[in-house]
Each structure stands twice: as structure tokens, then as C-alpha cells.
Scaffold this motif. Structure first.
Motif, mmCIF file in Angstrom:
data_model
loop_
_atom_site.group_PDB
_atom_site.id
_atom_site.type_symbol
_atom_site.label_atom_id
_atom_site.label_comp_id
_atom_site.label_asym_id
_atom_site.label_seq_id
_atom_site.Cartn_x
_atom_site.Cartn_y
_atom_site.Cartn_z
ATOM 1 N N GLY A 68 43.580 42.391 42.265
ATOM 2 C CA GLY A 68 44.430 41.217 42.091
ATOM 3 C C GLY A 68 44.185 40.186 43.172
ATOM 4 N N PRO A 69 45.113 39.222 43.341
ATOM 5 C CA PRO A 69 44.863 38.062 44.198
ATOM 6 C C PRO A 69 45.251 38.227 45.677
ATOM 7 N N ASN A 70 45.880 39.329 46.063
ATOM 8 C CA ASN A 70 46.404 39.458 47.427
ATOM 9 C C ASN A 70 45.277 39.756 48.422
ATOM 10 N N PRO A 71 44.996 38.856 49.374
ATOM 11 C CA PRO A 71 43.900 39.076 50.337
ATOM 12 C C PRO A 71 44.097 40.321 51.199
ATOM 13 N N ALA A 72 45.350 40.650 51.522
ATOM 14 C CA ALA A 72 45.629 41.818 52.356
ATOM 15 C C ALA A 72 45.158 43.104 51.682
ATOM 16 N N MET A 73 45.248 43.140 50.360
ATOM 17 C CA MET A 73 44.792 44.310 49.608
ATOM 18 C C MET A 73 43.290 44.514 49.804
ATOM 19 N N TYR A 74 42.546 43.409 49.784
ATOM 20 C CA TYR A 74 41.104 43.486 49.949
ATOM 21 C C TYR A 74 40.737 43.975 51.346
ATOM 22 N N ASP A 75 41.444 43.479 52.343
ATOM 23 C CA ASP A 75 41.152 43.881 53.721
ATOM 24 C C ASP A 75 41.317 45.384 53.898
ATOM 25 N N ASP A 76 42.424 45.920 53.399
ATOM 26 C CA ASP A 76 42.698 47.348 53.550
ATOM 27 C C ASP A 76 41.704 48.185 52.750
ATOM 28 N N PHE A 77 41.403 47.741 51.547
ATOM 29 C CA PHE A 77 40.458 48.468 50.694
ATOM 30 C C PHE A 77 39.051 48.434 51.298
ATOM 31 N N ASN A 78 38.643 47.280 51.795
ATOM 32 C CA ASN A 78 37.307 47.149 52.369
ATOM 33 C C ASN A 78 37.104 48.061 53.571
ATOM 34 N N LYS A 79 38.176 48.271 54.338
ATOM 35 C CA LYS A 79 38.073 49.113 55.534
ATOM 36 C C LYS A 79 37.648 50.539 55.192
ATOM 37 N N CYS A 80 37.995 50.998 53.990
ATOM 38 C CA CYS A 80 37.616 52.365 53.583
ATOM 39 C C CYS A 80 36.115 52.576 53.644
#
Length: 328
Positions: free
Chosen positions: A214-226
Motif C-alpha cells: 500500500g501507500p504507507n512509506p513506513a511500511m516499506y522501510d520496515d519491510f525493506n530492512k528484512c
């Protein structure tokens, strides 16, 4: 799953106090506390049960994923467990999920019931680890197999079943990423000892997972860290308040894939001894390591210590799945 139970829900200090690495080679060494006594020696836990629930649903519908059937089977499992395995009811899942599965709307409109339930829960319980827990990874493992040759189908199925119990986008994205990693390994199109191929595989899983965020940038940051981890201890599985985060389980899959020189047993022992959500973390890592190495390289001493009625139960489902896929 069964090895992870040794250290599940423990802090790092607790795992080191109760066990040495050698202790984890024999199920008789498991700590007999109130939590671990819910299961017999050598028994797997709810995470493998949920994988079985998913497989049963897929087999019933000839390889087709049906969210409504899955929801009904989850409710049946929670109420009765698997009686053929000696269960009286399903145990080992978080209380928030028990309440969701018992919600009267869940077995009729699971996606709607789930979305409303987690929204209501977030209003009075601001716990990221509860809302974004690792429950969906069990079905993600199962759904990597039936259509492994078609990553679009694999990712769609994994997302749909994740959404049956979790509306949090990171749950869907992490489940999809794990399913894609496992399906790609099953395709056998590249060398799992090639760093370039491994990084290409992870990049593919990352990008497919993005589509579920979805559109939430914070979601991408946390997911990318994996996808930035190279060692299990840097994931901090024992981290208080975040132990059951789905992103930690996904990070365990990423590290396992990169650590291709390690044998199955030493890898799982190291991860288990880091505590936290060790059952799920070890199950996810074991799925990746098992797909990479094959059944013949699994630790024989662990296989022989599993309960015979459970391994026979699983063998039946594996054979049915192979028949469905027209594989010998």
C-alpha cells in the motif's frame, strides 16, 4: 518448529542458562515448564498444525485456495485440534487470534471480519507485535508448493490467505515474500551457492512483496530492512515486545538463504538459542534450508525423535499433494 520449542518465548539469557547447543540435539533435554508441557516430547506445535490446515484446504479443493474454507477449518482446528493426533483442541496461538477465529463473522466473511477486528483492537491496544504477528507464515510455507512454477499464482494465494487472518500489509507482504523465496528454490533454476543468484532471488521476493504494502512509506522501510540482514543475532529475535513480529521471521528466511555454507542442524540450533519466537523462526528457516538441501540432508536424529503418528499424518498429506501435482 519442534526444535524451536526448546527456546520459544525465552530471552537470550534464559536460553543460555537452560541449554548448551548439544542439548538441542535430543528432545529429552527440553525444559519441562508449564508452557512447553502443552506438547509431548518430539511433538510439533500449532505452527505446523496451521500449515496442515492450509494443506487440507488446498487438497480438498484440488489445488485451489478458498479463504472461506480455510477460515472454517481454522475454527474447527481451534475447537478440536487434530483428534487423530490426540488433540482435544488447538493450542499455541496468541489470544488475539483466538478471539478473531471465534468471532461469529469470521467463518462467514473472514476478510471483512478480520479487517474490522484488527481495526477495533488497534484502537485500544497499540501493540505492533500483536497486529503484525507471524501467524501467516505457516500458510505461506504451504502455499509455496502447489503452484511453485507460477510465482504470480503463488503470491496471489499467499496474500489471500494472509488477509484471511491479518489485515496488516506487512503480514501479506512478508508471507508473499517467503512463498516466493520457497517457490523459486523449488524451481531449481539456479545455484543456491551462487551469491549473485541468491541476491537476485531476494530482490525478486522484495519487489513482489512491495505490491502488497500500500501507500504507507513506513511500511516499506520496515519491510525493506528484512532484506538487509546477514546474521541471525543482528535480527535480535529476543527483542522484548517485538519477538513475534512477522518481519523478524522473514529476516530469518533471508539470513538462511544467504548462509548457504551452513548445514541444516547447526543453523537451526544457532537460531533456536536466540530465543524469542523460536518456534516460527526455526520453522521458516527450516523451510528455506530444507528446500535448499533436500530431505536426505535433514538431521536423521531429529527425524527419528518426531512422534511416529505425526510423521505418518504428514506423509499422507505429502503424498496427496504430490498426486495433485502429478509428481511421483
Amino acid at each position: 518448529d519442534a526444535i524451536g520449542l526448546f527456546c520459544d518465548k525465552m530471552s537470550l539469557d534464559e536460553t543460555q542458562f537452560h541449554y548448551t547447543p548439544v542439548d538441542l540435539l535430543n528432545f529429552s533435554n527440553i525444559l519441562h515448564d508449564d508452557y512447553r508441557c502443552q506438547w509431548q516430547q518430539g511433538e510439533w506445535t500449532s505452527h505446523t498444525d496451521i500449515m496442515g490446515v492450509c494443506l487440507d484446504s488446498v487438497l480438498q479443493w484440488g489445488g485451489v485456495v478458498d479463504e472461506l474454507d480455510y477460515a472454517k477449518r481454522l475454527h474447527t482446528w481451534l475447537t478440536h485440534g487434530y483428534p487423530e493426533l490426540g488433540d482435544k483442541n488447538g493450542v499455541g496461538i496468541e489470544s488475539s487470534l483466538v478471539r478473531l477465529i471465534n468471532h461469529p463473522q469470521f467463518i462467514r466473511t473472514p476478510h471483512i471480519a478480520t479487517k474490522n477486528y484488527w481495526q477495533d483492537l488497534a484502537n485500544w491496544q497499540n501493540s505492533e507485535s500483536t497486529v503484525c504477528n507471524n501467524f501467516t507464515m505457516s500458510s505461506a510455507i504451504a502455499l509455496s508448493i502447489p503452484n511453485f512454477y507460477n510465482l504470480k499464482e503463488v503470491s496471489s494465494n499467499s496474500s489471500r490467505l494472509a488477509q484471511t487472518t491479518h489485515s496488516e500489509p506487512r503480514c501479506r507482504a512478508s508471507s508473499v515474500a517467503l512463498s516466493v523465496i520457497l517457490a523459486t528454490l523449488l524451481q531449481g533454476r539456479g545455484s543456491t551457492k551462487s551469491k549473485d543468484f541468491i541476491e537476485q532471488m531476494l530482490k525478486q521476493a522484495l519487489e513482489i512483496g512491495w505490491k502488497r504494502l500500500g501507500p504507507n512509506p513506513a511500511m516499506y522501510d520496515d519491510f525493506n530492512k528484512c532484506f538487509n540482514f546477514y546474521h541471525f543475532d543482528s535480527i535480535r529475535p529476543w527483542e522484548q515486545g517485538k519477538q513475534s513480529m512477522v518481519t523478524k521471521a522473514l529476516a530469518c528466511a533471508v539470513v538462511t538463504l544467504r548462509d548457504y555454507r551452513r548445514d541444516y542442524q547447526s543453523l537451526i540450533v544457532e537460531l533456536a538459542q536466540l530465543g524469542g519466537a523460536a518456534r516460527m523462526n526455526c520453522m521458516v528457516a527450516g523451510a528455506v534450508a530444507g528446500c535448499r538441501s533436500g530431505y536426505s540432508r535433514l538431521p536423521r536424529e531429529w527425524l527419528l525423535q518426531l512422534l511416529p503418528r505425526e510423521t505418518a499424518w504428514l506423509d499422507v498429506r505429502i503424498n496427496q499433494l504430490l498426486d495433485l501435482m502429478a509428481l511421483p
